[in-house]
Scaffold this motif. Structure first.
Motif, PDB file in Angstrom:
ATOM      1  N   UNK A 356      46.330 -35.057 -13.207  1.00 53.31           N
ATOM      2  CA  UNK A 356      47.219 -34.333 -12.288  1.00 53.31           C
ATOM      3  C   UNK A 356      46.872 -34.599 -10.829  1.00 53.31           C
ATOM      4  N   UNK A 357      45.618 -34.887 -10.541  1.00 53.70           N
ATOM      5  CA  UNK A 357      45.202 -35.227  -9.184  1.00 53.70           C
ATOM      6  C   UNK A 357      44.412 -34.126  -8.510  1.00 53.70           C
ATOM      7  N   UNK A 358      43.565 -34.525  -7.568  1.00 54.10           N
ATOM      8  CA  UNK A 358      42.584 -33.628  -6.951  1.00 54.10           C
ATOM      9  C   UNK A 358      43.158 -32.855  -5.775  1.00 54.10           C
ATOM     10  N   UNK A 395      49.004 -39.425   0.469  1.00 58.49           N
ATOM     11  CA  UNK A 395      50.068 -38.510   0.039  1.00 58.49           C
ATOM     12  C   UNK A 395      50.501 -38.830  -1.387  1.00 58.49           C
ATOM     13  N   UNK A 396      50.895 -37.803  -2.103  1.00 63.69           N
ATOM     14  CA  UNK A 396      51.400 -38.008  -3.458  1.00 63.69           C
ATOM     15  C   UNK A 396      52.876 -37.622  -3.504  1.00 63.69           C
ATOM     16  N   UNK A 397      53.624 -38.342  -4.321  1.00 57.80           N
ATOM     17  CA  UNK A 397      55.034 -38.003  -4.518  1.00 57.80           C
ATOM     18  C   UNK A 397      55.295 -37.535  -5.952  1.00 57.80           C
ATOM     19  N   UNK A 398      54.262 -37.570  -6.783  1.00 54.59           N
ATOM     20  CA  UNK A 398      54.375 -37.116  -8.160  1.00 54.59           C
ATOM     21  C   UNK A 398      53.016 -36.717  -8.704  1.00 54.59           C
ATOM     22  N   UNK A 399      53.024 -35.919  -9.787  1.00 53.08           N
ATOM     23  CA  UNK A 399      51.771 -35.471 -10.406  1.00 53.08           C
ATOM     24  C   UNK A 399      51.949 -35.464 -11.930  1.00 53.08           C
ATOM     25  N   UNK A 400      51.426 -36.473 -12.644  1.00 58.44           N
ATOM     26  CA  UNK A 400      51.558 -36.494 -14.106  1.00 58.44           C
ATOM     27  C   UNK A 400      50.887 -35.284 -14.754  1.00 58.44           C
ATOM     28  N   UNK A 412      56.444 -41.021 -23.233  1.00 55.44           N
ATOM     29  CA  UNK A 412      57.037 -40.149 -22.222  1.00 55.44           C
ATOM     30  C   UNK A 412      55.927 -39.537 -21.372  1.00 55.44           C
ATOM     31  N   UNK A 413      56.223 -39.349 -20.092  1.00 54.36           N
ATOM     32  CA  UNK A 413      55.281 -38.747 -19.139  1.00 54.36           C
ATOM     33  C   UNK A 413      56.020 -37.658 -18.382  1.00 54.36           C
ATOM     34  N   UNK A 414      55.468 -36.463 -18.318  1.00 55.49           N
ATOM     35  CA  UNK A 414      56.080 -35.399 -17.517  1.00 55.49           C
ATOM     36  C   UNK A 414      55.430 -35.343 -16.148  1.00 55.49           C
ATOM     37  N   UNK A 415      56.208 -34.900 -15.169  1.00 57.33           N
ATOM     38  CA  UNK A 415      55.761 -34.823 -13.774  1.00 57.33           C
ATOM     39  C   UNK A 415      56.280 -33.504 -13.213  1.00 57.33           C
TER      40      UNK A 415
END
Length: 428
Positions: A356-358, A395-400, A412-415
């Motif tokens: 998901x990211x830090x 910068x992030x534009x998405x977060x799996x 499939x991957x949700x964001x």
């Protein structure tokens, strides 16, 4: 007679002065700027003001970082327009491709698949469960259920959709026959903690027919109640609840190995111990390990890092070590063993993890998909990047959030930041 006259005069003077005093007080009260104090017994009691407790994410933050700019990312509660989802930035191994599979799913989180091909998607910040269906050859996103409390975790079996709310596990029977009018839920278990912090659940169906899920620690770092920081399971037939593992701070993904049937799960390490510690981790409950095994939280992190406060007098050797360190603050979420047939044979039974990211790190990390290869004995090698590009510079534009292997072998991957589902495929 003279004495009687004096007493009468004195009484008249006393009455006069008393009346005069009352009149003077009344007149003073009518003059602007003149105030009279209430009697001492009428003064309000002195109130002792105390500062409110800090939010849970600040707990454990050292005084030296009091003014740190690091704060959790705001949750994604809207869906980005298609034009604002730059999939051309995603990097994959040769032969792989990614496409936008569905959009218009604000806060899309956990994914599960119905027997008739319905893709169910949960949410954490909203009260919604979505259903993505094929409508005359066109993919349609439906709001299936509303009014739930953090319906993050989903599982499906035999026509029944199981939903993990913050404090309840529900089931919706014959769900794919009732997409236009879902039935009222049946309560499987409703005595779970109601804590907001780490209160959302992930959910997976075990090979034994039980539902496995997490109960997170209600804090960043603390000695949790006996009811928290666990992996538990519940029998959906009778509501019996059992503890499987302890010392698990916040697990947001779990899966059973297709062959060994062993449970694997991801875990988030604590915050405020630096940019590079502690690692988030991947865990395995191997065959033969006792039920209720302790993985260390809050006394030991990443298997070999004693907590500077709560770890005093304890040893990391007391606890089960993680199977693999995944990196500090990357926030590993959903995971699956790839058991499809579309990807090259080397991917068979690899673990795919959505990071998901830090937020608790000066230089951001995560925001990607990782892959972990197991050897013949089931031991994991190092984690390697499988897909990246949701982080663009700082910068992030998405977060799996989650991954799901589809019947055709695609992934499939949700964001939850973009409110979308992506499809990763492979062509030889």
């Amino acid at each position: 007679m003279l004495m009687s006259l004096r007493r009468a005069v004195n009484r008249r003077f006393l009455i006069f002065f008393a009346l005069a005093g009352l009149m003077a007080g009344f007149a003073a009260a009518q003059q602007p700027g003149v105030q009279t104090l209430p009697a001492p017994q009428q003064l309000p009691a002195q109130q002792i003001l105390t500062a409110p407790p800090p939010p849970a994410w600040q707990q454990g933050r050292p005084e030296s970082m009091r003014h740190s700019p690091l704060v959790p990312h705001p949750p994604g509660t809207t869906a980005l327009p298609t034009a604002q989802i730059p999939l051309d930035k995603i990097k994959l191994p040769p032969g792989f491709a990614i496409e936008l599979w569905a959009t218009g799913l604000p806060n899309a989180r956990s994914i599960t698949l119905g027997a008739k091909g319905t893709v169910f998607v949960g949410t954490r910040q909203l009260d919604t469960v979505y259903a993505v269906v094929d409508n005359d050859g066109k993919r349609e996103v439906r709001t299936l259920i509303k009014g739930l409390q953090r319906p993050n975790g989903l599982a499906y079996q035999g026509g029944t959709l199981f939903v993990a709310e913050q404090s309840r596990i529900l089931r919706y029977d014959n769900i794919e026959e009732s997409l236009n009018n879902p039935p009222k839920p049946v309560v499987v278990f409703d005595a779970l903690p109601r804590d907001e912090h780490h209160g959302w659940k992930t959910l997976v169906l075990g090979p034994d027919g039980w539902l496995y899920f997490n109960i997170g620690a209600p804090c960043n770092n603390c000695v949790p109640p006996e009811t928290h920081a666990q992996i538990v399971r519940v029998d959906p037939k009778n509501g019996v609840l059992e503890t499987i593992a302890r010392g698990v701070r916040n697990s947001m993904g779990m899966a059973f190995h297709p062959l060994s049937k062993e449970l694997w799960f991801t875990n988030h390490g604590r915050d405020w111990l630096g940019d590079d510690t502690p690692n988030d981790t991947l865990h395995r409950i191997a065959s033969g390990i006792r039920r209720g095994v302790h993985f260390g939280f809050p006394y030991c992190h990443q298997g070999d890092l004693p907590d500077p406060e709560l770890g005093k007098g304890r040893s990391c050797g007391e606890f089960a070590a993680p199977a693999l360190k995944l990196g500090a603050h990357v926030a590993p979420m959903g995971m699956r063993f790839y058991d499809g047939k579309m990807f090259p044979a080397a991917y068979r039974h690899r673990i795919i993890i959505a990071n998901h990211g830090s937020w608790n790190r000066a230089q951001k990390a995560g925001f990607n998909l990782m892959q972990v290869t197991l050897d013949a004995a089931g031991r994991p090698g190092k984690a390697e990047v499988f897909a990246e590009g949701w982080l663009d510079g700082a910068n992030h534009w998405g977060r799996p959030v989650d991954v799901q292997v589809m019947p055709d072998g695609a992934l499939l991957v949700s964001d939850d930041w973009a409110g979308a589902l992506y499809r990763i495929s492979y062509k030889r």
